[in-house]
Write a protein that holds these residues in place. Structure first.
Motif, PDB file in Angstrom:
ATOM      1  N   SER A  82     108.280 103.517  65.748  1.00  0.00           N
ATOM      2  CA  SER A  82     108.338 102.904  64.419  1.00  0.00           C
ATOM      3  C   SER A  82     108.984 101.534  64.504  1.00  0.00           C
ATOM      4  O   SER A  82     109.673 101.203  65.474  1.00  0.00           O
ATOM      5  CB  SER A  82     109.089 103.796  63.434  1.00  0.00           C
ATOM      6  N   LEU A  83     108.745 100.754  63.453  1.00  0.00           N
ATOM      7  CA  LEU A  83     109.379  99.453  63.336  1.00  0.00           C
ATOM      8  C   LEU A  83     110.830  99.631  62.916  1.00  0.00           C
ATOM      9  O   LEU A  83     111.222 100.694  62.439  1.00  0.00           O
ATOM     10  CB  LEU A  83     108.631  98.607  62.304  1.00  0.00           C
TER      11      LEU A  83
ATOM     12  N   PHE B 188     102.401 108.315  65.694  1.00  0.00           N
ATOM     13  CA  PHE B 188     102.500 109.395  66.668  1.00  0.00           C
ATOM     14  C   PHE B 188     101.424 109.300  67.748  1.00  0.00           C
ATOM     15  O   PHE B 188     100.297 108.865  67.496  1.00  0.00           O
ATOM     16  CB  PHE B 188     102.341 110.756  65.973  1.00  0.00           C
TER      17      PHE B 188
ATOM     18  N   ASN C  41     113.910  99.882  60.787  1.00  0.00           N
ATOM     19  CA  ASN C  41     114.213 100.157  59.388  1.00  0.00           C
ATOM     20  C   ASN C  41     113.013 100.628  58.560  1.00  0.00           C
ATOM     21  O   ASN C  41     112.988 100.490  57.349  1.00  0.00           O
ATOM     22  CB  ASN C  41     114.830  98.932  58.703  1.00  0.00           C
ATOM     23  N   PHE C  42     112.002 101.163  59.237  1.00  0.00           N
ATOM     24  CA  PHE C  42     110.853 101.718  58.543  1.00  0.00           C
ATOM     25  C   PHE C  42     110.709 103.181  58.902  1.00  0.00           C
ATOM     26  O   PHE C  42     110.746 103.548  60.072  1.00  0.00           O
ATOM     27  CB  PHE C  42     109.558 100.983  58.925  1.00  0.00           C
ATOM     28  N   ASN C  43     110.513 104.008  57.915  1.00  0.00           N
ATOM     29  CA  ASN C  43     110.351 105.435  58.158  1.00  0.00           C
ATOM     30  C   ASN C  43     108.894 105.827  58.335  1.00  0.00           C
ATOM     31  O   ASN C  43     108.519 106.962  58.099  1.00  0.00           O
ATOM     32  CB  ASN C  43     110.961 106.232  56.996  1.00  0.00           C
ATOM     33  N   LYS C  44     108.061 104.892  58.735  1.00  0.00           N
ATOM     34  CA  LYS C  44     106.638 105.146  58.984  1.00  0.00           C
ATOM     35  C   LYS C  44     106.462 105.294  60.486  1.00  0.00           C
ATOM     36  O   LYS C  44     106.621 104.327  61.232  1.00  0.00           O
ATOM     37  CB  LYS C  44     105.811 103.978  58.455  1.00  0.00           C
ATOM     38  N   PHE C  45     106.180 106.523  60.917  1.00  0.00           N
ATOM     39  CA  PHE C  45     106.059 106.815  62.339  1.00  0.00           C
ATOM     40  C   PHE C  45     104.599 106.766  62.776  1.00  0.00           C
ATOM     41  O   PHE C  45     103.704 107.229  62.063  1.00  0.00           O
ATOM     42  CB  PHE C  45     106.583 108.227  62.647  1.00  0.00           C
TER      43      PHE C  45
END
Lengths: 111, 111
Positions: free
Chosen positions: A92-93, A101, A95-99
């Protein structure tokens, strides 16, 4: 091309072996790198995460990140049959909670 | 501490119908993310909610929507279901960014 590539396996090893699981990623802006374990019919379980490059150890597990080659690894020492599962890497980037996979590697540890 | 719970665990719907899935995060966690897991595409990020606001979004069509309530519980809705929506839908909660804890998932089958 997927953002995170992972060999699906399956990988079969004898009990007690050292296991090496690997992923590559394409986005050089990724800063966090995670490893999850997923047993059949269960949700993924967080094993550990690493920020930026370097190593992190937790018991029998060691995570390694090489940002220069965009390569992440998970090592399992003294593997046990209970380690048999699918292992997922994620990136992830900052401070982003978008993973993002990987597709997961199925590991089988034989007694 | 109780983990992430998802209801229902299994669901069978027919094409064209809509469905609502529910997720209760770990107590104190304000971020809830949703993922779709399929054998072909693996785990794909749908969206993340934080304090009742959508903070991040993946690349899914508008048929996929979500919301979060003041107690951090979240729901995901899929309208006009298609066969390709058959998947395991996973919810994850986090207290700090990059430490996501997954629930057991809701397995949706579209006939």
């Amino acid at each position: 091309q997927k953002e995170v590539e992972q060999d699906p396996g399956p990988l079969s090893v004898p009990e007690g072996a050292i296991v090496s699981l690997n992923c590559t990623y394409s986005n050089s802006a990724f800063q966090y790198f995670m490893w999850y374990r997923q047993y059949s019919r269960k949700g993924p379980e967080l094993l550990m995460y690493t920020y930026s490059s370097g190593n992190k150890e937790d018991g029998r597990f060691t995570a390694q990140v090489d940002k220069s080659s965009k390569y992440i690894s998970l090592f399992i020492r003294d593997s046990q049959p209970s380690d048999s599962a699918t292992y997922l890497c994620a990136c992830s980037l900052y401070n982003f909670n978008k993973f993002y996979f990987g597709s997961g590697t199925k590991l089988n540890v034989k007694p | 501490k109780a983990g992430v719970t998802q209801t229902p665990r299994y669901l069978i719907k027919t094409r064209g119908q809509q469905v609502t899935l529910s997720c209760s995060p770990i107590s104190g966690h304000r971020s809830v993310s949703w993922y779709q897991q399929t054998p072909g595409q693996g785990l794909q990020f749908l969206f993340e909610y934080f304090s009742e606001t959508q903070r991040n979004k993946g690349n899914f069509p508008g048929r996929f929507s979500g919301r979060q309530f003041s107690n951090s519980r979240s729901e995901m809705n899929v309208s006009t279901l298609e066969l390709g929506d058959s998947a395991l839908y996973l919810c994850a909660s986090s207290l700090v960014v990059h430490e996501q804890f997954f629930g057991p998932g809701t397995r949706l089958t579209v006939l």
